[in-house]
Design a protein around this motif. Structure first.
Motif, short mmCIF file in Angstrom:
data_model
loop_
_atom_site.label_atom_id
_atom_site.label_comp_id
_atom_site.label_asym_id
_atom_site.label_seq_id
_atom_site.Cartn_x
_atom_site.Cartn_y
_atom_site.Cartn_z
N GLU A 126 3.86 -7.60 -2.06
CA GLU A 126 3.84 -7.31 -3.49
C GLU A 126 4.75 -8.27 -4.26
O GLU A 126 4.37 -8.81 -5.30
CB GLU A 126 4.26 -5.85 -3.77
N HIS B 80 -3.16 -3.39 6.10
CA HIS B 80 -4.38 -4.19 6.11
C HIS B 80 -4.77 -4.56 4.68
O HIS B 80 -5.11 -5.71 4.38
CB HIS B 80 -5.49 -3.35 6.76
N HIS B 81 -4.68 -3.58 3.80
CA HIS B 81 -4.94 -3.77 2.38
C HIS B 81 -4.02 -4.85 1.80
O HIS B 81 -4.47 -5.78 1.14
CB HIS B 81 -4.74 -2.44 1.66
N HIS B 82 -2.72 -4.72 2.08
CA HIS B 82 -1.76 -5.69 1.57
C HIS B 82 -2.05 -7.08 2.14
O HIS B 82 -2.06 -8.07 1.41
CB HIS B 82 -0.33 -5.27 1.94
N GLN C 3 -5.03 -8.91 0.68
CA GLN C 3 -4.83 -9.32 -0.72
C GLN C 3 -4.50 -10.81 -0.83
O GLN C 3 -4.83 -11.45 -1.81
CB GLN C 3 -3.65 -8.54 -1.33
#
Lengths: 191, 191, 191, 191
Positions: free
Chosen positions: A186, A60-62, A65
């Protein structure tokens, strides 16, 4: 509409889910090592769910972003995901207290499948409001892992009635697959 | 005075409310599907409340997007809203454990009405410190949905004593009405 | 060192404290109005504590608005305040379940006094790292309300053994005194 | 990848851990001072754990102040730390309810050791993505306190079986050692 409050609210809900699960580890009245034996399966079940909820938080964080905007539909797709995750403490405790019996192990897979589908819907609803060449679209790509996970759950749910431990092994397999860091987002950001 | 900490605190409280409700889903000691039957009404009650609390969070999120300032009075109007929402887990569990009996269904409506009135007061206290041509004033408009909701609750609360399931249906109706996305604020911001 | 994480952590802890207190409202097994009667004192006790914790959150919010920096000592002064607040759910439940009996009412005052002293220490530790003509120093001023509150608690704690209801009345008095908005900080910022 | 959401999530989890521990302070049915005696060890155990979790939060806060970037590995090192901290409420309650008996005191040290190792791993995984002359590397230095703590835990865990109170004293010693403010990071930032 900014994504920051959706992040904050999700962080809050996921933090609570991951923490209240530990309340199901009932404190034994006795002070011996032996008194810990009956709660060993509850502990194992807790560890598995901690990892799964951690994976969802990390993904979820990724995902967020690379999100540029959200709308009302996205908020509800996100709440839908949180709903499935909120059922985790219940199935975790049920599975643990019944020592990984067939029905709870199967239902556990059902909740994992529900969360996976909800995550899929959240990703789609985000893609719908981003350009096809956006960071988000590039980063998500074909979402291979997400699709594999759902297929494994679909195998594990009925399998639990024949060999519960094999279904559990499949859940662990999915967790391991996700723990291997997903560098897609990333890398996309780095580029 | 900035609105960010009021958002953060509200997010925290609402996240906890929406998550601790699941603790009322008592884990059955048995590992059969049948053992889930007695908790089915508690689950239904949980789903309904999850949706209601989700609606409040979503509306709160939308509302605060167009807020330019807050003051001490707004902080307390907000705490007043959180107070009513904090009673949700109690009435949800009471209604679920008593299989949607008359009194709990009526009290459930009472708590929903209390939250609706508190939300109305919060909106008024915000309007009082914003200009009549502010984004907030334009976005809120006549607040048609809010007024309709309160009227439906006023019908459902006594109706629960005659036909509890009909009162529940009215609650579901309100939830559906709010789930249809309220584009007012989004549109106003876009413009 | 920035104050933002101290705010976020405090918001989280206070949000949880204010919300878990409601878990002490044990759901009655019966579905009648009468079954709510035994939990009425627990509810009253909950309302009082909700207001007190709300006051602390609101004051904390105001205080940190004018804070320019924090250090390790301030973090611990803040944790010390959160410690006393974290005892609120315990004394709230004890007082409510024993229908405002002497000893719990007295201990409740003790926890309020502890929190008031901790807040005083927090304010002092902040003043120690701000200039005497800083916004913070101007806004805090003589802290009349804080000192009066502590004196009232010191009267109420022994009084609880003679007339518990009178001690409770004093607690309500303190709450009302704080609910009357404290415009010091808002005014100082405005100037 | 920004560190802000990792901070927010950690704040949430640590705030919940530090607060739900108080739920183990079971409210006595009686309203006398004497009824508080049996929960005194649970209270002492709570105070100790509150201080330890507070230390972790404070150190985490300091550490992340000088962090410039995070990656997927750091997120999981952080989740690993949160996992060990999430076991604190369980061992705290077990130790308190058994009046600091040998086995729970030993396991309590085991969880502290686990958290200390996890913190060490988190610091290493952060160092791996920062330059050797970064603020982070300078601020962490030789991490003397961290290494001493681990050694004390390694002594206390077996010692608990011989003299539980001595092991507890060692835990208190570690807490006091950390409460003496660690100015390394503050000083490094100031410079």
């Amino acid at each position: 509409m900014s994504r920051s409050r959706m992040e904050a609210f999700s962080d809050g809900v996921i933090a609570i889910i991951i923490t209240i699960m530990v309340l199901e580890l009932k404190v034994p009245h006795d002070a011996s090592w032996r008194s810990l034996v009956p709660i060993a399966p509850v502990f194992l079940s807790y560890v598995l769910s901690f990892v799964f909820v951690g994976i969802y938080w990390s993904n979820h964080h990724h995902l967020l972003q690379v999100v540029e905007r959200v709308n009302g539909g996205v908020l509800w797709a996100n709440l839908h995901l949180l709903f499935w995750l909120s059922l985790t403490p219940f199935v975790t405790a049920w599975m643990g207290e019944n020592k990984f019996a067939a029905v709870p192990v199967s239902l556990y897979g059902g909740v994992l499948l529900g969360a996976a589908i909800a995550y899929f819907i959240l990703a789609r609803s985000l893609l719908a409001i981003h350009a096809p060449d956006s960071l988000l679209a590039t980063a998500l790509g074909a979402d291979f892992k997400g699709k594999i996970s759902m297929m494994i759950y679909l195998v594990a749910i009925p399998l639990a009635f024949v060999r519960p431990w094999l279904a559990c092994l499949l859940y662990v397999l999915v967790a391991v697959m996700w723990l291997v860091p997903d560098r897609r987002i990333e890398k996309t950001i780095a580029r």
